[in-house]
Each structure stands twice: as C-alpha cells, then as structure tokens.
Design an enzyme around this catalytic site. Structure first.
Site, PDB file in Angstrom:
ATOM      1  N   TYR A  33       2.760   9.151 -11.366  1.00 54.12           N
ATOM      2  CA  TYR A  33       2.053   8.327 -10.387  1.00 54.12           C
ATOM      3  C   TYR A  33       1.271   7.368 -11.217  1.00 54.12           C
ATOM      4  CZ  TYR A  33      -1.659   7.306  -6.626  1.00 54.12           C
ATOM      5  OH  TYR A  33      -2.501   6.636  -5.817  1.00 54.12           O
ATOM      6  N   PRO A  65      -8.092   1.519  -5.978  1.00 59.84           N
ATOM      7  CA  PRO A  65      -9.095   2.400  -5.549  1.00 59.84           C
ATOM      8  C   PRO A  65      -9.283   3.552  -6.229  1.00 59.84           C
ATOM      9  CG  PRO A  65      -7.285   1.995  -3.923  1.00 59.84           C
ATOM     10  CD  PRO A  65      -6.941   1.412  -5.540  1.00 59.84           C
ATOM     11  N   GLY A  66     -10.513   4.215  -6.336  1.00 56.11           N
ATOM     12  CA  GLY A  66     -10.786   5.274  -6.719  1.00 56.11           C
ATOM     13  C   GLY A  66     -10.680   6.284  -5.787  1.00 56.11           C
ATOM     14  N   GLN A  72      -0.451  13.768 -13.296  1.00 55.33           N
ATOM     15  CA  GLN A  72       0.205  12.571 -12.454  1.00 55.33           C
ATOM     16  C   GLN A  72       0.770  11.608 -13.599  1.00 55.33           C
ATOM     17  OE1 GLN A  72      -3.110  11.132  -9.974  1.00 55.33           O
ATOM     18  NE2 GLN A  72      -2.195  12.032  -8.288  1.00 55.33           N
ATOM     19  N   THR A 121       2.818  10.686  -3.932  1.00 48.15           N
ATOM     20  CA  THR A 121       2.633  11.518  -5.149  1.00 48.15           C
ATOM     21  C   THR A 121       3.592  12.771  -5.017  1.00 48.15           C
ATOM     22  OG1 THR A 121       0.885  12.985  -3.863  1.00 48.15           O
ATOM     23  CG2 THR A 121      -0.005  10.968  -5.227  1.00 48.15           C
ATOM     24  N   ASN A 179       0.851  -1.201  -0.004  1.00 46.33           N
ATOM     25  CA  ASN A 179       0.066   0.027  -0.032  1.00 46.33           C
ATOM     26  C   ASN A 179       0.923   1.241   0.032  1.00 46.33           C
ATOM     27  OD1 ASN A 179      -2.500   1.677   0.771  1.00 46.33           O
ATOM     28  ND2 ASN A 179      -1.433   2.000   2.485  1.00 46.33           N
TER      29      ASN A 179
END
Length: 240
Positions: free
Chosen positions: A147, A177-178, A144, A86, A82
């Site tokens: 990312y 995930p959103g 991003q 960013t 996890n």
C-alpha cells in the site's frame, strides 16, 4: 452546462463524501465502484448520483466505462482517482498476489484512469485530476509495503503527468489523507488504532468531508496555478 466529475471508488468513505460535495458545489458527478452493489444502490438512492461498476485495474474496462459515461453524460473534465484496496501483511509473510493486487488497483488504476481521460482533456484545453494518495505513501507504514509503495508511486505519477500537461490547461495534484473515519480504518484493531491516534497532533481521526474539501479546492477552475502539488490532510501527522 456544468463540468462533469468522475470519482472512482465513489460510493463509500472519502469517495462518497467527495462526490456529494462536488455535486452540492454545482458539478455534475458520476462515480465508480468495484462490486458492492448494496452500497452502490444505497448511494444512488441517497444522492441521485449515477454509479457504474468496473475494475479500475483493467484498462479495457476503464476505456469501456468512460466511453459509456461520455455518451450518457458528456466529457469528463474532472477526475478524482480515489479507488483503492488494502491487503496488509509484513513483508516476510506477504504473498506476491497480495503485493500485486494492491499495486494493480491503487497505482495501476490511477494510471489507467488518467490514461483514458487525458486525450479528451488535452483536446478541450482543460482538465482537473486529483489523485488520492495517503500519509502512508509519504511516511511508510508497518505491514503495508504494498500500500505504501502504491500510494508513494501515485505521488511520483502525479508530478510527472502535471509536468506533461501543464501547458494544456490540465492540472494534476494529489491529496494525501491521514487516518480517516472510514470502513477501511474501522477494520484496524482498536489497540493499534489508539497508537495511531496518539501520533496525530490534532488527536483524532479525520472525517471524510475534510478530505473532500481539499479535493474541491483543487478541482476548481480558479485553481489553475496549482499543479504537481501534494496537499496533506492528516492532522499534522506528516509535515514536510
């Protein structure tokens, strides 16, 4: 004795919710964090879950940390990757350091942790790995590039390792995930966040506990026929 789960980036947000749910479901849990000692101590006191500090982008640090965890708690049978950062910016303004730091932590850290635990899982003939990707790894996102590339890379890595380890009793899956109500999303300017929410069919942000439930499903002993899959938990923002 119950299985031991390791959750990286596990003292805040999605990681903390996952660690709590796994513990409540009967697993033994340890977590890692990068360096926010205040949050880590608060998490330890609230949950009783051991938390260890190391940099997941450093393979040697991962090796030392897992060696210590195994010595103190036993073998890692469940791994949840996890940990992530960013460093946003438009590509024409993005520095190489901003690019590399996100790739090293988000994608490199996932590789490092899988690499460190996989031998033990193979020897025992059992393992559950869940890599926390992102809807932005599936769709891309303005500002991003680093990312989105790292999180998309995690999806390819997940499939490759899943194919390699399927015959060894090890499943490797991803959760994407959103936009979720975490500190990371709270830092997004409100006008931008409003536009993001407007594109989510359910009309709201996700909750960390909703992502955690997807992880719990995938790490169960009974989930042995699911591998190489990506479970999107994004309120319908991305539909395959």
């Amino acid at each position: 004795m119950s299985r031991l789960a390791l959750v990286t980036g596990g003292t805040r947000g999605i990681g903390a919710a996952t660690a709590r749910l796994l513990k409540d479901s009967g697993l033994r849990v340890v977590v890692s964090y990068a360096g926010n000692e205040t949050s880590a101590q608060r998490f330890r006191e609230a949950t009783g879950i051991p938390a260890y500090a190391w940099d997941v982008s450093d393979l040697a640090a991962c090796e030392r940390a897992v060696e210590r965890i195994v010595a103190e708690h036993g073998p890692v049978e469940v791994l949840v990757n996890n940990a992530g950062i960013t460093h946003d910016g438009m590509l024409h303004k993005m520095t190489h350091d901003a690019w590399q730091s996100v790739i090293d932590v988000d994608l490199g850290g996932c590789f490092n942790m899988c690499r460190v635990v996989i031998a033990g899982m193979r020897e025992r003939g059992f393992g559950r790995i869940v890599n926390i990707s992102s809807v932005n790894g599936q769709e891309g996102q303005l500002g991003q590039a680093n990312y989105a590339a790292a999180k998309a890379g995690m999806l390819g890595l997940t499939k490759a390792i899943a194919r390699e380890e399927a015959a060894k009793g090890i499943t490797v899956n991803a959760v994407a995930p959103g936009y979720t109500a975490t500190d990371m999303v709270a830092a997004v300017p409100q006008n931008i966040l409003d536009g993001i929410i407007a594109r989510i069919p359910v009309g709201r942000l996700g909750q960390p506990e909703e992502i955690a439930r997807a992880v719990l499903f995938l790490v169960a002993d009974e989930a042995g026929f699911i591998t190489g899959a990506t479970l999107s938990v994004c309120g319908g923002q991305h539909m395959d």
